[in-house]
Design a protein around this motif. Structure first.
Motif, mmCIF file in Angstrom:
data_model
loop_
_atom_site.group_PDB
_atom_site.id
_atom_site.type_symbol
_atom_site.label_atom_id
_atom_site.label_comp_id
_atom_site.label_asym_id
_atom_site.label_seq_id
_atom_site.Cartn_x
_atom_site.Cartn_y
_atom_site.Cartn_z
ATOM 1 N N ALA A 1 0.836 -1.212 0.000
ATOM 2 C CA ALA A 1 0.000 0.000 0.000
ATOM 3 C C ALA A 1 0.865 1.253 0.000
ATOM 4 O O ALA A 1 0.608 2.213 -0.736
ATOM 5 N N ILE B 1 1.185 4.293 -2.953
ATOM 6 C CA ILE B 1 1.054 5.736 -2.667
ATOM 7 C C ILE B 1 2.317 6.472 -3.106
ATOM 8 O O ILE B 1 2.261 7.543 -3.703
ATOM 9 N N SER C 1 0.439 4.901 4.985
ATOM 10 C CA SER C 1 -0.429 3.939 4.306
ATOM 11 C C SER C 1 -1.674 3.616 5.123
ATOM 12 O O SER C 1 -2.610 3.012 4.619
ATOM 13 N N SER C 2 -1.705 4.031 6.396
ATOM 14 C CA SER C 2 -2.870 3.712 7.231
ATOM 15 C C SER C 2 -2.862 4.631 8.449
ATOM 16 O O SER C 2 -1.854 5.285 8.754
ATOM 17 N N ALA D 1 -3.670 7.424 1.180
ATOM 18 C CA ALA D 1 -4.621 6.776 0.272
ATOM 19 C C ALA D 1 -5.967 7.506 0.321
ATOM 20 O O ALA D 1 -6.251 8.249 1.263
ATOM 21 N N ASP E 1 -8.847 6.645 1.131
ATOM 22 C CA ASP E 1 -9.753 6.382 2.259
ATOM 23 C C ASP E 1 -9.174 6.850 3.601
ATOM 24 O O ASP E 1 -9.736 6.548 4.659
ATOM 25 N N ASP F 1 -3.026 7.193 -5.259
ATOM 26 C CA ASP F 1 -3.085 5.745 -5.426
ATOM 27 C C ASP F 1 -1.923 5.364 -6.338
ATOM 28 O O ASP F 1 -1.036 6.185 -6.587
ATOM 29 N N ALA G 1 -1.653 11.187 -8.133
ATOM 30 C CA ALA G 1 -2.016 11.827 -6.873
ATOM 31 C C ALA G 1 -2.643 13.184 -7.163
ATOM 32 O O ALA G 1 -2.417 13.768 -8.225
#
Lengths: 161, 161
Positions: free
Chosen positions: A19, A23, A68-69, A94, A96, A112, A116
């Motif tokens: 992920a 990015i 990434s999160s 990302a 989301d 993604d 971007a």
């Protein structure tokens, strides 16, 4: 073939998730589309690595940190240290990712694997000239050294640039 | 495989003979062995190309001009123009090249495909700071841009860095 080249340019070090790599690729495409250049995984004076260091046409230096999160972002208690190594600091996340948890005084790219978009411009906090010069040299040496290693792996055997 | 990578890093443009490419490789190995970085075929502000532009650890810029034969050297009536783009200017030539025809106030590397030896250090004729800064930026953008193109050819489609 493409995968092999990528591996050679940047040997996988296990630090980046799939992920995060997607990015990063999208953010680098954004950088290229603006006519700028970016070097992934630039080791800074402190030993930390900038996910992407960007060099602008007139010499401004940006750092783009890839998150990434939410967990990845929350685990990084030292992101503000990158500010001392750039004129502008961005996060690339990302689609989301909840943007409202990102610090207000930073830029935001939503990325993604294909590209971007700039969601928020980063404020400028100019480096002093000698710092910018040192960073530019570091970035140039890193990029040119990686290219030399690709063109002639034998040339760099046992050498630390 | 190695050949393919080299081609991708620097698409052959038909300008360099096999002999010149061997000298260039040897000269680049010398550069690497000194802990410096070199970028081949750097386009300068005038549109001319430096065969190798070298960036030293503290920011000094060198140009190394490759001459594969006496004819190659004699055909170049503008070598002195490179002096305006570097702090030191070198010629890199093959072992059988007659060194006494090279200009006295330049450095000499004798090179083959495996390495090079410094025969004469180049005198320093320092660039002014803004020229050195512009050259460093140019070199950094060139090297980083070539790397970006290798990592993700799609990113640079239609883009001129």
């Amino acid at each position: 073939m493409h995968g092999t080249l990528t591996d050679l340019v940047l040997p996988p070090d296990g630090r980046q998730s799939e992920a995060a790599l997607a990015i990063r690729r999208g953010a680098l495409r954004y950088v290229a589309a603006r006519g700028l250049v970016g070097v992934p995984e630039l080791v800074l004076g402190t030993g930390r690595r900038a996910d992407i260091a960007v060099l602008c046409a007139k010499g401004e230096v940006w750092v783009i940190e890839v998150k990434s999160s939410i967990a990845d972002f929350r685990a990084d208690h030292k992101w503000f240290e990158y500010r001392a190594f750039c004129d502008r600091l961005f996060f690339a996340v990302a689609p989301d990712f909840p943007l409202d948890i990102l610090p207000e005084d930073t830029g935001i790219l939503v990325a993604d694997g294909f590209g971007a978009a700039l969601v928020r411009e980063a404020p400028r906090h100019p480096l002093v000239a000698h710092q910018r010069k040192a960073l530019t040299l570091r970035l140039a040496r890193c990029a040119a050294g990686r290219l030399m290693g690709l063109m002639d792996p034998e040339a760099l055997r046992g050498i630390e640039l």
